[in-house]
Design a protein around this motif. Structure first.
Motif, PDB file in Angstrom:
ATOM      1  N   ALA A 152       0.844  -1.204   0.000  1.00 24.46           N
ATOM      2  CA  ALA A 152       0.000   0.000   0.000  1.00 24.46           C
ATOM      3  C   ALA A 152       0.876   1.250   0.000  1.00 24.46           C
ATOM      4  O   ALA A 152       0.575   2.241  -0.681  1.00 24.46           O
ATOM      5  N   MET A 153       1.979   1.209   0.740  1.00 24.75           N
ATOM      6  CA  MET A 153       2.869   2.370   0.782  1.00 24.75           C
ATOM      7  C   MET A 153       3.535   2.606  -0.574  1.00 24.75           C
ATOM      8  O   MET A 153       3.724   3.757  -0.989  1.00 24.75           O
ATOM      9  N   GLU A 154       3.880   1.518  -1.254  1.00 22.31           N
ATOM     10  CA  GLU A 154       4.442   1.655  -2.609  1.00 22.31           C
ATOM     11  C   GLU A 154       3.450   2.354  -3.516  1.00 22.31           C
ATOM     12  O   GLU A 154       3.810   3.222  -4.306  1.00 22.31           O
ATOM     13  N   GLU A 155       2.178   1.956  -3.362  1.00 20.94           N
ATOM     14  CA  GLU A 155       1.148   2.484  -4.244  1.00 20.94           C
ATOM     15  C   GLU A 155       0.857   3.955  -3.970  1.00 20.94           C
ATOM     16  O   GLU A 155       0.704   4.755  -4.891  1.00 20.94           O
ATOM     17  N   CYS A 156       0.785   4.329  -2.679  1.00 19.59           N
ATOM     18  CA  CYS A 156       0.397   5.717  -2.381  1.00 19.59           C
ATOM     19  C   CYS A 156       1.600   6.629  -2.189  1.00 19.59           C
ATOM     20  O   CYS A 156       1.435   7.836  -2.054  1.00 19.59           O
ATOM     21  N   GLY A 157       2.813   6.085  -2.147  1.00 18.92           N
ATOM     22  CA  GLY A 157       4.011   6.931  -2.083  1.00 18.92           C
ATOM     23  C   GLY A 157       4.370   7.425  -0.694  1.00 18.92           C
ATOM     24  O   GLY A 157       5.246   8.289  -0.552  1.00 18.92           O
ATOM     25  N   LEU A 158       3.702   6.913   0.353  1.00 18.23           N
ATOM     26  CA  LEU A 158       4.024   7.331   1.727  1.00 18.23           C
ATOM     27  C   LEU A 158       5.379   6.720   2.118  1.00 18.23           C
ATOM     28  O   LEU A 158       5.563   5.509   2.031  1.00 18.23           O
ATOM     29  N   PRO A 159       6.352   7.542   2.555  1.00 20.19           N
ATOM     30  CA  PRO A 159       7.682   6.982   2.836  1.00 20.19           C
ATOM     31  C   PRO A 159       7.715   6.072   4.068  1.00 20.19           C
ATOM     32  O   PRO A 159       6.999   6.287   5.051  1.00 20.19           O
ATOM     33  N   LEU A 160       8.584   5.064   3.976  1.00 19.89           N
ATOM     34  CA  LEU A 160       8.884   4.173   5.102  1.00 19.89           C
ATOM     35  C   LEU A 160      10.208   4.644   5.707  1.00 19.89           C
ATOM     36  O   LEU A 160      11.221   4.741   5.016  1.00 19.89           O
ATOM     37  N   LEU A 161      10.184   4.940   7.006  1.00 15.52           N
ATOM     38  CA  LEU A 161      11.390   5.371   7.716  1.00 15.52           C
ATOM     39  C   LEU A 161      11.903   4.173   8.495  1.00 15.52           C
ATOM     40  O   LEU A 161      11.145   3.536   9.224  1.00 15.52           O
ATOM     41  N   VAL A 162      13.189   3.886   8.352  1.00 16.62           N
ATOM     42  CA  VAL A 162      13.694   2.619   8.874  1.00 16.62           C
ATOM     43  C   VAL A 162      14.752   2.819   9.944  1.00 16.62           C
ATOM     44  O   VAL A 162      15.774   3.493   9.691  1.00 16.62           O
ATOM     45  N   HIS A 163      14.506   2.259  11.122  1.00 17.04           N
ATOM     46  CA  HIS A 163      15.582   2.119  12.107  1.00 17.04           C
ATOM     47  C   HIS A 163      16.345   0.861  11.692  1.00 17.04           C
ATOM     48  O   HIS A 163      15.883  -0.249  11.917  1.00 17.04           O
ATOM     49  N   GLY A 164      17.516   1.041  11.094  1.00 19.08           N
ATOM     50  CA  GLY A 164      18.187  -0.067  10.416  1.00 19.08           C
ATOM     51  C   GLY A 164      19.182  -0.817  11.264  1.00 19.08           C
ATOM     52  O   GLY A 164      20.384  -0.753  11.007  1.00 19.08           O
ATOM     53  N   GLU A 165      18.703  -1.576  12.211  1.00 19.41           N
ATOM     54  CA  GLU A 165      19.584  -2.437  13.004  1.00 19.41           C
ATOM     55  C   GLU A 165      18.879  -3.762  13.259  1.00 19.41           C
ATOM     56  O   GLU A 165      17.705  -3.770  13.654  1.00 19.41           O
ATOM     57  N   VAL A 166      19.620  -4.863  13.078  1.00 17.08           N
ATOM     58  CA  VAL A 166      19.051  -6.150  13.473  1.00 17.08           C
ATOM     59  C   VAL A 166      19.069  -6.235  14.998  1.00 17.08           C
ATOM     60  O   VAL A 166      19.851  -5.545  15.662  1.00 17.08           O
ATOM     61  N   THR A 167      18.197  -7.071  15.526  1.00 12.25           N
ATOM     62  CA  THR A 167      18.103  -7.195  16.988  1.00 12.25           C
ATOM     63  C   THR A 167      18.681  -8.529  17.470  1.00 12.25           C
ATOM     64  O   THR A 167      18.675  -8.788  18.673  1.00 12.25           O
ATOM     65  N   ASP A 168      19.173  -9.330  16.545  1.00 14.15           N
ATOM     66  CA  ASP A 168      19.751 -10.636  16.876  1.00 14.15           C
ATOM     67  C   ASP A 168      20.890 -10.448  17.890  1.00 14.15           C
ATOM     68  O   ASP A 168      21.915  -9.833  17.566  1.00 14.15           O
ATOM     69  N   PRO A 169      20.730 -10.960  19.115  1.00 12.23           N
ATOM     70  CA  PRO A 169      21.770 -10.738  20.131  1.00 12.23           C
ATOM     71  C   PRO A 169      23.100 -11.382  19.763  1.00 12.23           C
ATOM     72  O   PRO A 169      24.141 -11.034  20.333  1.00 12.23           O
ATOM     73  N   ALA A 170      23.092 -12.284  18.794  1.00 11.20           N
ATOM     74  CA  ALA A 170      24.350 -12.916  18.373  1.00 11.20           C
ATOM     75  C   ALA A 170      25.183 -11.981  17.493  1.00 11.20           C
ATOM     76  O   ALA A 170      26.366 -12.236  17.266  1.00 11.20           O
ATOM     77  N   VAL A 171      24.553 -10.914  16.985  1.00  8.12           N
ATOM     78  CA  VAL A 171      25.294  -9.984  16.118  1.00  8.12           C
ATOM     79  C   VAL A 171      25.908  -8.884  16.977  1.00  8.12           C
ATOM     80  O   VAL A 171      25.222  -8.260  17.796  1.00  8.12           O
ATOM     81  N   ASP A 172      27.200  -8.647  16.800  1.00  9.31           N
ATOM     82  CA  ASP A 172      27.913  -7.603  17.527  1.00  9.31           C
ATOM     83  C   ASP A 172      27.192  -6.265  17.353  1.00  9.31           C
ATOM     84  O   ASP A 172      26.767  -5.922  16.247  1.00  9.31           O
ATOM     85  N   VAL A 173      27.070  -5.503  18.435  1.00  8.90           N
ATOM     86  CA  VAL A 173      26.287  -4.267  18.410  1.00  8.90           C
ATOM     87  C   VAL A 173      26.833  -3.272  17.367  1.00  8.90           C
ATOM     88  O   VAL A 173      26.077  -2.508  16.765  1.00  8.90           O
ATOM     89  N   PHE A 174      28.141  -3.323  17.090  1.00  9.51           N
ATOM     90  CA  PHE A 174      28.723  -2.401  16.102  1.00  9.51           C
ATOM     91  C   PHE A 174      28.469  -2.862  14.661  1.00  9.51           C
ATOM     92  O   PHE A 174      28.724  -2.113  13.727  1.00  9.51           O
ATOM     93  N   ASP A 175      27.992  -4.094  14.488  1.00 12.70           N
ATOM     94  CA  ASP A 175      27.744  -4.633  13.132  1.00 12.70           C
ATOM     95  C   ASP A 175      26.258  -4.673  12.774  1.00 12.70           C
ATOM     96  O   ASP A 175      25.886  -5.129  11.698  1.00 12.70           O
ATOM     97  N   ARG A 176      25.413  -4.230  13.690  1.00  8.09           N
ATOM     98  CA  ARG A 176      23.968  -4.466  13.487  1.00  8.09           C
ATOM     99  C   ARG A 176      23.378  -3.701  12.305  1.00  8.09           C
ATOM    100  O   ARG A 176      22.401  -4.145  11.711  1.00  8.09           O
ATOM    101  N   GLU A 177      23.955  -2.548  11.972  1.00 14.51           N
ATOM    102  CA  GLU A 177      23.447  -1.801  10.821  1.00 14.51           C
ATOM    103  C   GLU A 177      23.847  -2.496   9.515  1.00 14.51           C
ATOM    104  O   GLU A 177      23.014  -2.682   8.621  1.00 14.51           O
TER     105      GLU A 177
END
Ligand code: NCD
Ligand code: ZN
Length: 354
Positions: free
Chosen positions: A134-159
């Motif tokens: 629906a967002m693709e269709e109406c053009g409303l932007p998606l704002l992304v907090h770009g970090e995985v939450t997997d605790p196995a991933v080092d906090v400095f590598d999450r982005e």
């Protein structure tokens, strides 16, 4: 330039009034304490929806917007641009209502558990396929907090891992979605955004332009330098400076100013967030000056954001003057608690004139 009796000249720069494309205003007395700082610096701001409970509907966003407008100081002209908090259960109808509202400008994706008040966030982006369509269709932007939450991933590598695991697949499935990669912190993110089409942009904070991760540990633990995504190593800061000052319209200003009381920052388990609203433009000016790129500040702060969001650029102007001054050590916050800004009690090289 204006003459000065001492040094010959005072350096001033005048730019189109800027906007903040990523801001936490909180609510109630906390909001009343911080709102004047942003309203003095910016004409508009994209207001984050991570309240408790989060702002998940157009109706709730409308009520929040009314509370912001009611809390503005007399005479302040400031337009809050509202966002909805994406959950696994948001309906495509809500997206259409948002697009039609005229005041909801984006939908925010927080991976569940990634940051402050994100526990109602998205657990699996696959569940949001109809909303993203629906967002693709109406053009409303998606704002992304770009970090995985997997605790196995080092906090400095999450982005970086988020780009591979979530963002690339999302953009393959929803190629036309308009997306802002928020508060990018790595060269990997800047490269990724550059390589995408015009539908993908990024915000960059002042603190990620001015500090690397050493600042969190300079002579002891420094909770006021702790934010999410966490500060990264120097080579990433340099990559962000390059991106911000490049003139590329995909990169624009978003402070991510995130107030937390002193007690909740200076704690055994301190909250993430840097409070930069009181001197945001001054901090950005310092970063751009360090790259001898003050002539690029206006486009980054005042043009690229509205152009991406398909909103008019602001009509007014603001002036910054080169002048050393000390930022207060703290501001009044809610319930008698102090609020410590980034750079508290330290000198700034620029001052925004009233
Ligand atoms: C933000 C907050 O406090 O709301 N904190 C932060 O460190 N940036 C949440 C966020 O934007 O991640
Ligand atoms: Zn934020």
């Amino acid at each position: 330039m204006r003459p000065c009796p001492y040094a010959g000249a005072i350096m001033q720069i005048t730019i189109t009034r800027p906007d903040d494309w990523h801001l936490h205003l909180r609510d109630g007395p906390e909001m009343a304490a911080v709102l004047p700082h942003s309203a003095r610096q910016f004409a508009r701001a994209i207001v984050m929806p991570n309240l408790r409970p989060p702002v998940t509907t157009v109706a709730a966003a409308g009520e929040y917007r009314a509370r912001i407008l009611a809390a503005l100081p007399d005479g302040a002209a400031f337009e809050p641009l509202m966002t909805l908090y994406l959950t696994d259960s948001m309906s495509p109808q809500e997206v259409w209502r948002a697009a039609a509202s005229g005041f909801v400008r984006a939908v925010k994706l927080y991976p569940a558990g990634a940051t402050t008040n994100s526990d109602s966030g998205v657990t699996d982006i696959g569940r949001c396929a109809a909303v993203l369509a629906a967002m693709e269709e109406c053009g409303l932007p998606l704002l992304v907090h770009g970090e995985v939450t997997d605790p196995a991933v080092d906090v400095f590598d999450r982005e970086k891992v988020f780009i591979e695991r979530v963002l690339q697949p999302l953009l393959l499935r929803h190629a036309a979605i308009r997306l802002v990669f928020e508060h990018i912190t790595t060269g990997d993110a800047a490269d990724f955004v550059r390589a995408c089409g015009d539908n993908v942009a990024a915000t960059i904070t002042a603190h990620h332009l001015l500090y690397n991760r050493n600042a969190i540990f300079a002579g002891g633990i420094r909770p006021h330098h702790y934010c999410l995504p966490v500060l990264k190593r120097e080579r990433h800061r340099q990559a962000l400076l390059q991106a911000a000052t490049s003139g590329n319209p995909k990169f624009f200003l978003g402070t991510d100013s995130a107030p937390h009381s002193r007690a909740s920052k200076e704690s055994a388990c301190g909250c993430a967030g840097c409070y930069t609203a009181p001197a945001a433009l001054e901090l950005y000016a310092e970063a751009f000056e360090s790259m001898a790129a003050l002539d690029r500040l206006e486009a980054f702060a005042s043009f690229h954001g509205p152009d991406f969001y398909r909103l008019p650029r602001n009509a007014g102007q603001v002036t910054l003057q080169q002048e050393e001054w000390l930022l207060p050590a703290a501001f009044a916050y809610a319930g008698g608690e102090p609020l410590v800004p980034l750079r508290a009690g330290e000198p700034l090289r620029w001052r925004l004139l009233d």
